[in-house]
Design an enzyme around this catalytic site. Structure first.
Site, PDB file in Angstrom:
ATOM      1  N   LYS A  16      43.320  34.775  40.914  1.00 25.58           N
ATOM      2  CA  LYS A  16      41.916  34.997  41.276  1.00 25.58           C
ATOM      3  C   LYS A  16      40.975  34.328  40.258  1.00 25.58           C
ATOM      4  O   LYS A  16      40.055  33.616  40.630  1.00 25.58           O
ATOM      5  CB  LYS A  16      41.596  36.510  41.351  1.00 25.58           C
ATOM      6  CG  LYS A  16      42.447  37.258  42.379  1.00 25.58           C
ATOM      7  CD  LYS A  16      42.090  38.737  42.454  1.00 25.58           C
ATOM      8  CE  LYS A  16      42.381  39.514  41.173  1.00 25.58           C
ATOM      9  NZ  LYS A  16      43.804  39.553  40.780  1.00 25.58           N
ATOM     10  N   ARG A  91      38.274  47.585  43.661  1.00 26.12           N
ATOM     11  CA  ARG A  91      39.667  47.846  43.303  1.00 26.12           C
ATOM     12  C   ARG A  91      40.245  49.037  44.059  1.00 26.12           C
ATOM     13  O   ARG A  91      41.409  49.362  43.912  1.00 26.12           O
ATOM     14  CB  ARG A  91      39.743  48.223  41.836  1.00 26.12           C
ATOM     15  CG  ARG A  91      40.034  47.218  40.751  1.00 26.12           C
ATOM     16  CD  ARG A  91      41.226  46.386  40.887  1.00 26.12           C
ATOM     17  NE  ARG A  91      41.872  46.068  39.632  1.00 26.12           N
ATOM     18  CZ  ARG A  91      41.551  45.091  38.804  1.00 26.12           C
ATOM     19  NH1 ARG A  91      40.513  44.337  39.035  1.00 26.12           N
ATOM     20  NH2 ARG A  91      42.268  44.874  37.726  1.00 26.12           N
ATOM     21  N   ARG A 128      50.514  34.376  30.668  1.00 27.58           N
ATOM     22  CA  ARG A 128      49.088  34.018  30.675  1.00 27.58           C
ATOM     23  C   ARG A 128      48.519  33.964  29.256  1.00 27.58           C
ATOM     24  O   ARG A 128      48.811  34.815  28.419  1.00 27.58           O
ATOM     25  CB  ARG A 128      48.302  35.043  31.490  1.00 27.58           C
ATOM     26  CG  ARG A 128      46.782  34.865  31.365  1.00 27.58           C
ATOM     27  CD  ARG A 128      46.020  35.518  32.493  1.00 27.58           C
ATOM     28  NE  ARG A 128      46.246  36.947  32.602  1.00 27.58           N
ATOM     29  CZ  ARG A 128      45.789  37.680  33.621  1.00 27.58           C
ATOM     30  NH1 ARG A 128      45.124  37.107  34.615  1.00 27.58           N
ATOM     31  NH2 ARG A 128      46.025  38.970  33.646  1.00 27.58           N
ATOM     32  N   ARG A 161      46.156  38.554  26.399  1.00 31.80           N
ATOM     33  CA  ARG A 161      45.470  39.826  26.604  1.00 31.80           C
ATOM     34  C   ARG A 161      46.404  40.970  26.250  1.00 31.80           C
ATOM     35  O   ARG A 161      47.591  40.917  26.547  1.00 31.80           O
ATOM     36  CB  ARG A 161      45.071  39.958  28.083  1.00 31.80           C
ATOM     37  CG  ARG A 161      43.747  39.327  28.403  1.00 31.80           C
ATOM     38  CD  ARG A 161      43.491  39.206  29.877  1.00 31.80           C
ATOM     39  NE  ARG A 161      43.774  40.416  30.653  1.00 31.80           N
ATOM     40  CZ  ARG A 161      43.535  40.514  31.963  1.00 31.80           C
ATOM     41  NH1 ARG A 161      43.022  39.495  32.626  1.00 31.80           N
ATOM     42  NH2 ARG A 161      43.817  41.631  32.603  1.00 31.80           N
ATOM     43  N   ARG A 172      50.139  48.079  35.743  1.00 31.80           N
ATOM     44  CA  ARG A 172      49.045  47.491  36.516  1.00 31.80           C
ATOM     45  C   ARG A 172      49.483  47.139  37.929  1.00 31.80           C
ATOM     46  O   ARG A 172      48.721  47.277  38.878  1.00 31.80           O
ATOM     47  CB  ARG A 172      48.498  46.256  35.798  1.00 31.80           C
ATOM     48  CG  ARG A 172      47.606  46.660  34.603  1.00 31.80           C
ATOM     49  CD  ARG A 172      47.380  45.516  33.646  1.00 31.80           C
ATOM     50  NE  ARG A 172      46.835  44.354  34.286  1.00 31.80           N
ATOM     51  CZ  ARG A 172      47.090  43.101  33.909  1.00 31.80           C
ATOM     52  NH1 ARG A 172      47.874  42.869  32.878  1.00 31.80           N
ATOM     53  NH2 ARG A 172      46.555  42.107  34.555  1.00 31.80           N
TER      54      ARG A 172
HETATM   55  P1  ADP Z   1      44.340  36.920  38.242  1.00 31.54           P
HETATM   56  O1  ADP Z   1      42.890  36.685  37.890  1.00 31.54           O
HETATM   57  O2  ADP Z   1      44.541  37.044  39.721  1.00 31.54           O
HETATM   58  O3  ADP Z   1      44.944  38.059  37.479  1.00 31.54           O
HETATM   59  P2  ADP Z   1      44.861  34.364  36.831  1.00 31.54           P
HETATM   60  O4  ADP Z   1      44.003  33.361  37.530  1.00 31.54           O
HETATM   61  O5  ADP Z   1      44.428  34.820  35.500  1.00 31.54           O
HETATM   62  O6  ADP Z   1      45.136  35.623  37.829  1.00 31.54           O
HETATM   63  O7  ADP Z   1      46.338  33.749  36.749  1.00 31.54           O
HETATM   64  C1  ADP Z   1      47.407  34.481  36.165  1.00 31.54           C
HETATM   65  C2  ADP Z   1      48.341  33.511  35.455  1.00 31.54           C
HETATM   66  O8  ADP Z   1      49.027  32.702  36.412  1.00 31.54           O
HETATM   67  C3  ADP Z   1      47.645  32.526  34.501  1.00 31.54           C
HETATM   68  O9  ADP Z   1      48.480  32.303  33.388  1.00 31.54           O
HETATM   69  C4  ADP Z   1      47.497  31.258  35.330  1.00 31.54           C
HETATM   70  O10 ADP Z   1      47.515  30.098  34.517  1.00 31.54           O
HETATM   71  C5  ADP Z   1      48.725  31.311  36.234  1.00 31.54           C
HETATM   72  N1  ADP Z   1      48.483  30.758  37.576  1.00 31.54           N
HETATM   73  C6  ADP Z   1      47.365  30.911  38.353  1.00 31.54           C
HETATM   74  N2  ADP Z   1      47.495  30.296  39.528  1.00 31.54           N
HETATM   75  C7  ADP Z   1      48.740  29.718  39.523  1.00 31.54           C
HETATM   76  C8  ADP Z   1      49.480  28.926  40.474  1.00 31.54           C
HETATM   77  N3  ADP Z   1      48.972  28.614  41.672  1.00 31.54           N
HETATM   78  N4  ADP Z   1      50.730  28.549  40.121  1.00 31.54           N
HETATM   79  C9  ADP Z   1      51.256  28.874  38.907  1.00 31.54           C
HETATM   80  N5  ADP Z   1      50.616  29.609  37.981  1.00 31.54           N
HETATM   81  C10 ADP Z   1      49.367  30.027  38.282  1.00 31.54           C
HETATM   82  P1  ADP Z   2      43.913  41.364  36.600  1.00 33.96           P
HETATM   83  O1  ADP Z   2      43.209  40.711  37.723  1.00 33.96           O
HETATM   84  O2  ADP Z   2      44.714  40.462  35.783  1.00 33.96           O
HETATM   85  O3  ADP Z   2      44.631  42.608  36.969  1.00 33.96           O
HETATM   86  P2  ADP Z   2      41.328  42.231  35.513  1.00 33.96           P
HETATM   87  O4  ADP Z   2      40.842  41.343  34.435  1.00 33.96           O
HETATM   88  O5  ADP Z   2      40.679  42.157  36.845  1.00 33.96           O
HETATM   89  O6  ADP Z   2      42.884  42.018  35.580  1.00 33.96           O
HETATM   90  O7  ADP Z   2      41.234  43.743  35.036  1.00 33.96           O
HETATM   91  C1  ADP Z   2      41.710  44.182  33.787  1.00 33.96           C
HETATM   92  C2  ADP Z   2      41.497  45.685  33.663  1.00 33.96           C
HETATM   93  O8  ADP Z   2      40.093  45.977  33.720  1.00 33.96           O
HETATM   94  C3  ADP Z   2      42.115  46.532  34.749  1.00 33.96           C
HETATM   95  O9  ADP Z   2      43.475  46.828  34.494  1.00 33.96           O
HETATM   96  C4  ADP Z   2      41.227  47.771  34.726  1.00 33.96           C
HETATM   97  O10 ADP Z   2      41.562  48.635  33.640  1.00 33.96           O
HETATM   98  C5  ADP Z   2      39.859  47.189  34.434  1.00 33.96           C
HETATM   99  N1  ADP Z   2      39.105  46.861  35.668  1.00 33.96           N
HETATM  100  C6  ADP Z   2      38.689  45.632  36.070  1.00 33.96           C
HETATM  101  N2  ADP Z   2      38.026  45.709  37.235  1.00 33.96           N
HETATM  102  C7  ADP Z   2      38.016  47.019  37.586  1.00 33.96           C
HETATM  103  C8  ADP Z   2      37.495  47.746  38.701  1.00 33.96           C
HETATM  104  N3  ADP Z   2      36.851  47.136  39.713  1.00 33.96           N
HETATM  105  N4  ADP Z   2      37.687  49.093  38.721  1.00 33.96           N
HETATM  106  C9  ADP Z   2      38.325  49.721  37.731  1.00 33.96           C
HETATM  107  N5  ADP Z   2      38.854  49.108  36.674  1.00 33.96           N
HETATM  108  C10 ADP Z   2      38.700  47.765  36.576  1.00 33.96           C
END
Ligand code: ADP
Ligand code: ADP
Ligand code: ZN
Length: 216
Positions: A16, A91, A128, A161, A172
């Site tokens: 995302k 969420r 990541r 992170r 998560r």
């Molecule tokens: P999210 O915001 O959904 O948690 P991220 O965009 O931070 O996901 O991506 C999670 C990890 O996966 C990062 O290390 C990123 O570089 C990697 N990643 C994202 N998209 C792809 C893809 N299409 N193929 C392989 N790795 C990816």
């Molecule tokens: P990812 O997409 O990799 O799971 P995020 O960066 O979106 O991670 O979120 C990291 C953390 O921030 C979550 O595990 C949660 O604790 C908090 N968080 C983010 N967005 C929300 C939301 N909309 N509601 C509740 N907690 C949130």
């Protein structure tokens, strides 16, 4: 009517943030990431950050009240009038209902699910790394930086992170399945759900998103 509000859905690690950054750069729409905003509040030691920290460290959701406050403050700023992307929000169903009430009929909404099989998520998440300075996203397995630990774009330090360590990642993913997965059906029944396969190369996923959302 103001521009489209794009809701990015998908499990942690789906891509995302990666896609939101690409869309934001190319189409000049703000990327509103509740995770990024919460992490910033934690880093700055604000009252809100202190309240959110424990939940974030253990992989649980931060309270709806806190999150709704920051979203409301953000999406009605003038730069979001041309449209914006919500990443990490809503969420759960209750947040989705609140968003709907907040926005009313003022804006067109679309929910985009980035769909990825569970078995590759753990590797994406534990691999990541994020740039402290510019927020660029890397992966030690899939998209490593040219110089280990340093950002290709700005030379900033790359960090992992705290919640990307394996034990918290598992929690998560559980929280996602229980609380966030039901949003797929919710937005399907609202008639605004679109899906893309997120397992391909990031540039390919990006092209699919541009087509699906008819971004121009
Ligand atoms: P999210 O915001 O959904 O948690 P991220 O965009 O931070 O996901 O991506 C999670 C990890 O996966 C990062 O290390 C990123 O570089 C990697 N990643 C994202 N998209 C792809 C893809 N299409 N193929 C392989 N790795 C990816
Ligand atoms: P990812 O997409 O990799 O799971 P995020 O960066 O979106 O991670 O979120 C990291 C953390 O921030 C979550 O595990 C949660 O604790 C908090 N968080 C983010 N967005 C929300 C939301 N909309 N509601 C509740 N907690 C949130
Ligand atoms: Zn950087």
């Amino acid at each position: 009517m103001a521009g489209k509000l794009i809701i990015l859905l998908g499990p942690p690690g789906a891509g995302k943030g990666t896609q939101a950054k690409k869309i934001s750069e190319k189409f000049k729409i703000p990327h509103v990431s509740t995770g990024d905003m919460l992490r910033e509040a934690v880093r700055n030691g604000t009252e809100l950050g202190l309240k959110a920290k424990a939940a974030m460290d253990s992989g649980k959701l931060v309270s709806d009240e806190i999150v709704l406050g920051i979203v409301k403050e953000r999406i009605f700023r003038s730069d979001c009038e041309k449209g914006c992307m919500l990443d990490g929000f809503p969420r759960n169903i209750s947040q989705a209902e609140s968003l709907k009430n907040m926005v009313g009929n003022d804006r067109e909404m679309v929910a985009l699910l980035i769909d990825v099989d569970k078995d590759i998520l753990i590797k994406r998440l534990t691999g990541r790394r994020n740039c402290l300075k510019c927020g660029a996203i890397y992966n030690v397995y899939f998209s490593p930086p040219r110089v280990e630990g340093k950002c290709d774009r700005c030379g900033g330090d790359l960090v992992q992170r705290d919640d990307d360590r394996e034990d918290v990642v598992k929690k998560r993913l559980e929280v996602y399945e229980k609380n966030t997965l039901p949003l797929i059906e919710y937005y399907e029944s609202e008639g605004i759900l679109k899906k893309v396969d997120g397992s391909m190369d990031p540039d390919v996923v990006f092209e699919k998103i541009v087509q699906k959302l008819d971004l121009k």
